[in-house]
Design a protein around this motif. Sequence first.
Motif, PDB file in Angstrom:
ATOM      1  N   LEU A   1      63.266  13.267  24.397  1.00 11.26           N
ATOM      2  CA  LEU A   1      64.196  12.603  23.493  1.00 11.26           C
ATOM      3  C   LEU A   1      65.349  13.506  23.070  1.00 11.26           C
ATOM      4  CD1 LEU A   1      61.756  10.630  21.161  1.00 11.26           C
ATOM      5  CD2 LEU A   1      63.410   9.678  22.728  1.00 11.26           C
ATOM      6  N   GLY A   2      65.486  14.706  23.643  1.00  8.22           N
ATOM      7  CA  GLY A   2      66.572  15.591  23.259  1.00  8.22           C
ATOM      8  C   GLY A   2      66.198  16.441  22.069  1.00  8.22           C
ATOM      9  N   PHE A   3      67.178  17.226  21.541  1.00  9.52           N
ATOM     10  CA  PHE A   3      66.855  18.102  20.422  1.00  9.52           C
ATOM     11  C   PHE A   3      66.742  17.315  19.130  1.00  9.52           C
ATOM     12  CE2 PHE A   3      71.492  18.062  20.554  1.00  9.52           C
ATOM     13  CZ  PHE A   3      71.829  17.900  19.224  1.00  9.52           C
ATOM     14  N   LYS A   4      66.006  17.897  18.188  1.00  7.05           N
ATOM     15  CA  LYS A   4      65.745  17.217  16.927  1.00  7.05           C
ATOM     16  C   LYS A   4      66.973  17.285  16.037  1.00  7.05           C
ATOM     17  CE  LYS A   4      62.070  16.796  13.483  1.00  7.05           C
ATOM     18  NZ  LYS A   4      60.811  17.390  12.982  1.00  7.05           N
ATOM     19  N   ALA A   5      67.467  16.120  15.626  1.00  7.69           N
ATOM     20  CA  ALA A   5      68.718  16.054  14.874  1.00  7.69           C
ATOM     21  C   ALA A   5      68.536  16.313  13.391  1.00  7.69           C
ATOM     22  CB  ALA A   5      69.368  14.681  15.073  1.00  7.69           C
ATOM     23  N   GLY A   6      67.308  16.269  12.906  1.00  3.11           N
ATOM     24  CA  GLY A   6      67.070  16.454  11.482  1.00  3.11           C
ATOM     25  C   GLY A   6      65.647  16.081  11.135  1.00  3.11           C
ATOM     26  N   GLU A   7      65.452  15.608   9.913  1.00  4.77           N
ATOM     27  CA  GLU A   7      64.125  15.232   9.445  1.00  4.77           C
ATOM     28  C   GLU A   7      64.091  13.745   9.114  1.00  4.77           C
ATOM     29  OE1 GLU A   7      61.458  17.115   9.323  1.00  4.77           O
ATOM     30  OE2 GLU A   7      62.513  18.905  10.006  1.00  4.77           O
ATOM     31  N   ALA A   8      62.941  13.134   9.359  1.00  4.49           N
ATOM     32  CA  ALA A   8      62.770  11.723   9.026  1.00  4.49           C
ATOM     33  C   ALA A   8      61.359  11.506   8.509  1.00  4.49           C
ATOM     34  CB  ALA A   8      63.035  10.841  10.241  1.00  4.49           C
ATOM     35  N   THR A   9      61.211  10.546   7.612  1.00  8.53           N
ATOM     36  CA  THR A   9      59.902  10.252   7.040  1.00  8.53           C
ATOM     37  C   THR A   9      59.656   8.752   7.045  1.00  8.53           C
ATOM     38  OG1 THR A   9      60.846  10.215   4.805  1.00  8.53           O
ATOM     39  CG2 THR A   9      59.838  12.279   5.541  1.00  8.53           C
TER      40      THR A   9
END
Length: 210
Positions: A1-9
Amino acid sequence: LGFKAGEATLRFETVPGGVKISTRAESAPWISIFYRVDDRAESIILRGTDGEGNTVWYPKSYHLKIREGRHRRDKEVIFSERGRHALFIDHLKGERKEYDLPPGTFDPLSGFFLLRGVDLVPGKSVISRIFDSKKVWDVQVKVLRTEKIDTYMGERRTVVVKPELKSEGIFLRKGDVFIFLTDDDRKLPLLLKTRVLVGSVLAELRGGRF
């Protein structure tokens, strides 16, 4: 899915008469300098009974706020008559419109919560009826496989499903959405994966009682 763009909950909590489901995705600080992501979605569904005393669920409200770069969304749906009627509100455009809905219609967030009550068999598909983008969609949900993943609760065996979304959904996504549900009777949604313009979004279950 590519690099992690940030945080999600992804969170669930009980409210009077039902459950509130919420998600939030935020870009990492270094990405926010040139492309800020702050996406929020909240859905409330209520528990009731049908004429035979069986438990049924129906939507109460749905609110979507998206900020991705210059893109903005602020939309709300207020359901009534046990989900048979919807008031759509676009807060940015000042638009309000009412819709009649067929039975068993939910919003994009709560519709997948209701997969908990369905027998999910890898290789098969189920249908989830969704009201999104001012239309009703019969969304095919493909049951892909079982997979073990690491969570804050430890390693869990999950069932992976992929909704064939044709509407906006809960992110300005650039690819498929994958939902990981516990492979047991509860079918708790532990993880949601998708892509946005600047990378991947992984929304992990971080709390709640339901």
